[in-house]
Design a protein around this motif. Sequence first.
Motif, short mmCIF file in Angstrom:
data_model
loop_
_atom_site.label_atom_id
_atom_site.label_comp_id
_atom_site.label_asym_id
_atom_site.label_seq_id
_atom_site.Cartn_x
_atom_site.Cartn_y
_atom_site.Cartn_z
N ALA A 5 -44.95 -41.63 40.70
CA ALA A 5 -44.24 -42.56 41.57
C ALA A 5 -43.17 -41.84 42.39
CB ALA A 5 -43.60 -43.67 40.74
N ASP A 6 -42.83 -42.43 43.53
CA ASP A 6 -41.82 -41.83 44.40
C ASP A 6 -40.50 -41.63 43.68
OD1 ASP A 6 -43.63 -41.73 46.46
OD2 ASP A 6 -42.89 -43.55 47.45
N ALA A 7 -40.14 -42.56 42.81
CA ALA A 7 -38.85 -42.47 42.12
C ALA A 7 -38.79 -41.21 41.25
CB ALA A 7 -38.62 -43.71 41.26
N LEU A 8 -39.87 -40.91 40.56
CA LEU A 8 -39.90 -39.70 39.72
C LEU A 8 -39.80 -38.45 40.59
CD1 LEU A 8 -42.25 -38.87 36.77
CD2 LEU A 8 -42.04 -37.26 38.66
N LEU A 9 -40.56 -38.41 41.69
CA LEU A 9 -40.55 -37.24 42.55
C LEU A 9 -39.18 -37.03 43.18
CD1 LEU A 9 -44.02 -37.72 44.27
CD2 LEU A 9 -43.45 -36.20 42.37
N GLN A 10 -38.52 -38.12 43.54
CA GLN A 10 -37.18 -38.01 44.13
C GLN A 10 -36.16 -37.51 43.12
OE1 GLN A 10 -36.44 -41.91 45.76
NE2 GLN A 10 -38.05 -41.70 47.31
N ARG A 11 -36.26 -37.99 41.88
CA ARG A 11 -35.34 -37.52 40.85
C ARG A 11 -35.56 -36.03 40.57
NH1 ARG A 11 -36.80 -42.35 38.25
NH2 ARG A 11 -38.18 -41.18 36.84
N TYR A 12 -36.84 -35.65 40.49
CA TYR A 12 -37.15 -34.24 40.24
C TYR A 12 -36.57 -33.36 41.35
CZ TYR A 12 -39.63 -29.86 40.36
OH TYR A 12 -39.90 -28.52 40.44
N ALA A 13 -36.86 -33.71 42.60
CA ALA A 13 -36.40 -32.89 43.72
C ALA A 13 -34.88 -32.79 43.74
CB ALA A 13 -36.93 -33.46 45.03
N ALA A 14 -34.19 -33.91 43.46
CA ALA A 14 -32.72 -33.91 43.48
C ALA A 14 -32.16 -33.01 42.38
CB ALA A 14 -32.21 -35.33 43.31
N ARG A 15 -32.79 -33.01 41.22
CA ARG A 15 -32.30 -32.18 40.11
C ARG A 15 -32.50 -30.69 40.39
NH1 ARG A 15 -34.31 -33.73 34.25
NH2 ARG A 15 -32.96 -31.92 33.85
N ARG A 16 -33.50 -30.33 41.19
CA ARG A 16 -33.79 -28.94 41.43
C ARG A 16 -33.02 -28.35 42.62
NH1 ARG A 16 -34.00 -26.32 38.25
NH2 ARG A 16 -35.28 -24.68 39.16
N VAL A 17 -32.34 -29.17 43.38
CA VAL A 17 -31.69 -28.69 44.61
C VAL A 17 -30.68 -27.58 44.31
CG1 VAL A 17 -30.05 -29.32 46.42
CG2 VAL A 17 -32.05 -30.74 46.01
N ASP A 18 -29.76 -27.82 43.40
CA ASP A 18 -28.65 -26.88 43.20
C ASP A 18 -29.14 -25.54 42.66
OD1 ASP A 18 -25.94 -26.15 43.26
OD2 ASP A 18 -25.72 -26.60 41.13
N ASP A 19 -29.94 -25.57 41.60
CA ASP A 19 -30.45 -24.33 41.01
C ASP A 19 -31.28 -23.55 42.02
OD1 ASP A 19 -31.29 -22.35 39.26
OD2 ASP A 19 -32.70 -23.62 38.18
N ARG A 20 -32.16 -24.26 42.71
CA ARG A 20 -33.02 -23.60 43.69
C ARG A 20 -32.21 -22.97 44.82
NH1 ARG A 20 -36.69 -25.79 48.11
NH2 ARG A 20 -38.63 -24.57 48.00
N ARG A 21 -31.27 -23.73 45.37
CA ARG A 21 -30.46 -23.23 46.48
C ARG A 21 -29.63 -22.02 46.07
NH1 ARG A 21 -25.37 -23.95 47.30
NH2 ARG A 21 -25.26 -25.66 45.80
N ARG A 22 -28.97 -22.12 44.92
CA ARG A 22 -28.09 -21.03 44.48
C ARG A 22 -28.87 -19.79 44.10
NH1 ARG A 22 -24.43 -24.00 40.11
NH2 ARG A 22 -23.77 -21.86 39.67
N THR A 23 -30.03 -19.95 43.47
CA THR A 23 -30.82 -18.79 43.08
C THR A 23 -31.42 -18.10 44.29
OG1 THR A 23 -31.35 -19.84 40.96
CG2 THR A 23 -32.71 -17.99 41.62
#
Length: 414
Positions: free
Chosen positions: A333-351
């Motif tokens: 569902a879109d809600a799961l995908l949105q939560r996943y993407a939001a959680r990965r933003v900081d780690d992904r960007r900083r790394t």
Amino acid sequence: MNADAPRKHDLVIVGGGLVGASLALALEPLGLDVALVDATPAGEMPPVFDERSLSFSEATVNALTALGVIPMLRAAGGPIRRIVVSREGDFGQARLDATRYGRTEFGQVVVARDFGHALEARLETMRGLTRYRPTRFVGSSIDGDVRRVTLQGTDGTVELAAPLVVGADGTASGMRAALGIGAETLDYGHALLVARLRTERAPDGTGYERLTDAGPTALLPRADRHYGLVHGVASAEVDTVEALDEAAFLARLQSRLGWRHGRLLACGPRSRYPARRVVANATTAPRAVLVGNAAQTIHPLGAQGFNLGLRDALTLAEEIAAALPQGRDALGADALLQRYAARRVDDRRRTLAFSDRLLRVGMARGALMRPLRSLALLSLDHPSWLQAWLVGGAMGYRGDVPALCRGDDARRRA
């Protein structure tokens, strides 16, 4: 096979390499019907499981231990107790010691081949897993509340369907292309020669990063009295350097590394990898998500690539566990995908930023850069908030850290 009657699963993972296999294992406690698509025939190892030395952060070791993979390694990992960073032609060096942070090690060095065998042994014990191999990904499309995946196998075409499909098929991801997701590619102007290196002085748990104009050279302390070598060579020279015989190649390395390791005695077969950064413009699409190198491929300087991809997989497993009480359809569902993407933003960007900036600064030429780099290395050579921040990231503790990386298992409580 009838194209109108696909084989149904709760989740399909396209790509059976390091990250895809780890994701399958992370999902096991949830009781899902998982399909793992792999281009490699049974009984063979995917090409990624070669003689490369993988540097696992502490967070990664925690997670792989909980998943039952570390206990299945045929050989123990080599502990990384210290890290030394220096730059050719610059003054000073940064020395990081795990004991300063109440640890015995920052992580471990594991041979990719050994890791592949351990993953395979663990997958053989997994419940609820269907493996499609050897099969080649052909395409994907949306069909109502499921996504279809078309595969080409030895017996013809196979079609699968699931509420969620995960692309874990590497840098040249066919899944990413099928989803219509573009990627930004940056060539760093050098290639990487990877091999096993034997030195007069055996490794003592110290990892070395030597920065140069042509790219970094890293030595990773393995447990078999060898180092894992990653040698950066300018693109214009790489064909010539790759063709050197062992004696000439060792002489080249000796001039770059000096004599702190004693005489360089032997070097195993060399493998060549491009040094480039490939970052997907998005990590999700309807009923689909990209993880690992399919989402972002980064330079191995700092040894963050697989560690970052594993955190992708474990975060996704946590979100799937949280959504499961709402039913199987909620998995994509879109809600799961949105939560996943939001959680990965900081780690992904900083790394991504850490890897890119460290490489650019390390390779930058010019008289002004040398004193600035030397000051930076000297400042990092002493315990400080900056060193602590660097160490925390190197051990895998950036952003929203998955529970398994912290040594906790939230999946079984979901």
